[in-house]
Write an enzyme that holds these catalytic residues in place. Structure first.
Site, PDB file in Angstrom:
ATOM      1  N   TYR A 155      39.006  12.203 -19.543  1.00  0.00           N
ATOM      2  CA  TYR A 155      37.833  12.825 -18.896  1.00  0.00           C
ATOM      3  C   TYR A 155      36.572  12.018 -19.201  1.00  0.00           C
ATOM      4  CZ  TYR A 155      34.609  16.662 -17.618  1.00  0.00           C
ATOM      5  OH  TYR A 155      33.622  17.445 -17.050  1.00  0.00           O
TER       6      TYR A 155
HETATM    7  N1  LIG Z   1      31.499  23.593 -16.495  1.00  0.00           N
HETATM    8  C1  LIG Z   1      31.284  22.650 -17.391  1.00  0.00           C
HETATM    9  O1  LIG Z   1      31.221  22.905 -18.601  1.00  0.00           O
HETATM   10  C2  LIG Z   1      31.056  21.221 -16.955  1.00  0.00           C
HETATM   11  C3  LIG Z   1      30.371  20.351 -17.819  1.00  0.00           C
HETATM   12  C4  LIG Z   1      30.178  19.030 -17.426  1.00  0.00           C
HETATM   13  C5  LIG Z   1      30.635  18.603 -16.184  1.00  0.00           C
HETATM   14  N2  LIG Z   1      31.281  19.480 -15.365  1.00  0.00           N
HETATM   15  C6  LIG Z   1      31.747  18.973 -14.074  1.00  0.00           C
HETATM   16  O2  LIG Z   1      31.270  19.808 -13.040  1.00  0.00           O
HETATM   17  C7  LIG Z   1      32.148  19.735 -11.915  1.00  0.00           C
HETATM   18  C8  LIG Z   1      32.447  21.143 -11.427  1.00  0.00           C
HETATM   19  O3  LIG Z   1      33.179  21.817 -12.416  1.00  0.00           O
HETATM   20  P1  LIG Z   1      33.126  23.396 -12.641  1.00  0.00           P
HETATM   21  O4  LIG Z   1      32.699  23.626 -14.036  1.00  0.00           O
HETATM   22  O5  LIG Z   1      32.422  24.071 -11.535  1.00  0.00           O
HETATM   23  O6  LIG Z   1      34.710  23.692 -12.606  1.00  0.00           O
HETATM   24  P2  LIG Z   1      35.601  24.645 -11.684  1.00  0.00           P
HETATM   25  O7  LIG Z   1      36.988  24.494 -12.184  1.00  0.00           O
HETATM   26  O8  LIG Z   1      35.003  26.003 -11.612  1.00  0.00           O
HETATM   27  O9  LIG Z   1      35.445  23.979 -10.232  1.00  0.00           O
HETATM   28  C9  LIG Z   1      36.014  22.740  -9.914  1.00  0.00           C
HETATM   29  C10 LIG Z   1      36.580  22.818  -8.515  1.00  0.00           C
HETATM   30  O10 LIG Z   1      37.144  21.535  -8.181  1.00  0.00           O
HETATM   31  C11 LIG Z   1      38.339  21.777  -7.453  1.00  0.00           C
HETATM   32  N3  LIG Z   1      39.233  20.633  -7.503  1.00  0.00           N
HETATM   33  C12 LIG Z   1      39.999  20.210  -8.550  1.00  0.00           C
HETATM   34  N4  LIG Z   1      40.719  19.153  -8.194  1.00  0.00           N
HETATM   35  C13 LIG Z   1      40.412  18.870  -6.904  1.00  0.00           C
HETATM   36  C14 LIG Z   1      40.833  17.884  -5.975  1.00  0.00           C
HETATM   37  N5  LIG Z   1      41.764  16.969  -6.313  1.00  0.00           N
HETATM   38  N6  LIG Z   1      40.290  17.880  -4.747  1.00  0.00           N
HETATM   39  C15 LIG Z   1      39.377  18.807  -4.378  1.00  0.00           C
HETATM   40  N7  LIG Z   1      38.946  19.791  -5.208  1.00  0.00           N
HETATM   41  C16 LIG Z   1      39.474  19.808  -6.446  1.00  0.00           C
HETATM   42  C17 LIG Z   1      38.938  23.016  -8.117  1.00  0.00           C
HETATM   43  O11 LIG Z   1      39.927  23.654  -7.285  1.00  0.00           O
HETATM   44  C18 LIG Z   1      37.705  23.848  -8.363  1.00  0.00           C
HETATM   45  O12 LIG Z   1      37.427  24.733  -7.295  1.00  0.00           O
HETATM   46  C19 LIG Z   1      33.360  18.953 -12.381  1.00  0.00           C
HETATM   47  O13 LIG Z   1      33.273  17.622 -11.921  1.00  0.00           O
HETATM   48  C20 LIG Z   1      33.258  18.998 -13.886  1.00  0.00           C
HETATM   49  O14 LIG Z   1      33.889  17.908 -14.507  1.00  0.00           O
HETATM   50  C21 LIG Z   1      31.492  20.766 -15.712  1.00  0.00           C
END
Ligand SMILES: NC(=O)c1ccc[n+]([C@@H]2O[C@H](COP(=O)([O-])OP(=O)(O)OC[C@H]3O[C@@H](n4cnc5c(N)ncnc54)[C@H](O)[C@@H]3O)[C@@H](O)[C@H]2O)c1
Length: 248
Positions: A155
């Site tokens: 990641y």
């Molecule tokens: N929530 C956190 O703590 C956090 C912190 C830093 C970065 N992020 C980043 O934020 C972004 C959103 O994450 P989130 O926290 O909303 O998570 P989440 O799991 O709620 O949402 C992520 C979404 O991406 C979709 N997804 C996964 N693989 C996919 C693919 N191959 N094609 C299309 N869609 C796909 C999932 O089905 C899901 O709906 C991500 O890139 C994550 O790495 C999140």
């Protein structure tokens, strides 16, 4: 809710069925954006679309790690509309493990979705933005990509890659009205946290000087400004939203 001047823009938000992506979709709709959410999870896409019940909202089932799938969807979309805004938000953390214990397929999957997914979407959407001399691209990276989290080498590497991609692509497009920026959030309470062990999440939180999780709405505010025409100068940059964790 504060509105941004995004009226009549068209946006694609990947991973838009829930979490950060869905909250961005809500704010975009509230600001008059024709919003297209992409996700791999069709059930959640349908649920979100039904709940929001907004004529400006549509969805596509797209696996961002599949180049052909991305290309075909973009080609179909651009037959009827330009794409002004691209939010590369789809991502997974995958399971947590030391590098030497990591399952090779799992490591590769994390890279494919987080890094190659961002590449695939940028590669397919940018030509349309160049044609219109307008675009705002935001790549959702993570503080893990700046600092490197133990037991999250895949990641952290993928998100560091997305930061590098942003810096390169932003420079390639800097002579046009197209901005490409990355954001590096700290932990927020979305479903993604369930993919990691409780100890890992507690370790992440302990590193944040603010001493709390990032609120999803706080994250969305930053995205909205970056996605707006008002952001006419910043590009190839990384915007930190880690509650003080990252000092650069
Ligand atoms: N929530 C956190 O703590 C956090 C912190 C830093 C970065 N992020 C980043 O934020 C972004 C959103 O994450 P989130 O926290 O909303 O998570 P989440 O799991 O709620 O949402 C992520 C979404 O991406 C979709 N997804 C996964 N693989 C996919 C693919 N191959 N094609 C299309 N869609 C796909 C999932 O089905 C899901 O709906 C991500 O890139 C994550 O790495 C999140």
């Amino acid at each position: 809710m504060h509105q941004f001047d995004l009226n009549n823009r068209t946006a694609i938000i990947t991973g838009g069925a829930q979490g950060f992506g869905l909250d961005i979709a809500k704010r975009f709709l509230n600001s008059g954006v024709k919003t297209i959410i992409w996700d791999i999870d069709e059930k959640e896409l349908k649920k979100a679309t039904q709940e929001l019940n907004n004529p400006n909202l549509s969805y596509n089932v797209v696996d961002v790690s599949n180049y052909k799938n991305v290309k075909e969807t973009v080609d179909e979309t651009t037959k009827s509309t330009n794409i002004d805004i691209l939010i590369n938000n789809a991502g997974i953390t995958g399971s947590t493990s030391t590098l030497w214990d990591y399952d090779v397929e799992e490591w590769n999957k994390i890279i494919q979705i987080n890094l190659m997914g961002t590449f695939n979407c940028c590669k397919c959407v940018v030509p349309n933005m160049i044609k219109n001399n307008y675009g705002r691209i935001i790549n959702v990276a993570s503080v893990a990509g700046k600092d490197g989290n133990a037991k999250a080498s895949a990641y952290s590497s993928a998100k560091a890659g997305a930061i590098g991609l942003t810096k390169s692509l932003g420079k390639e497009l800097a002579d046009k009205n197209i901005a490409v920026n990355a954001v590096t959030p700290a932990g927020a309470k979305t479903r993604i946290l369930d993919q990691m062990s409780k100890e890992h999440v507690a370790r992440m939180l302990s590193k944040v000087p603010r001493g709390r999780f990032l609120e999803i709405e706080e994250f969305t505010s930053l995205i909205c400004w970056l996605a707006s025409e008002e952001n006419s100068f910043s590009t190839a940059a990384v915007f930190d939203i880690s509650g003080g964790r990252s000092t650069y």
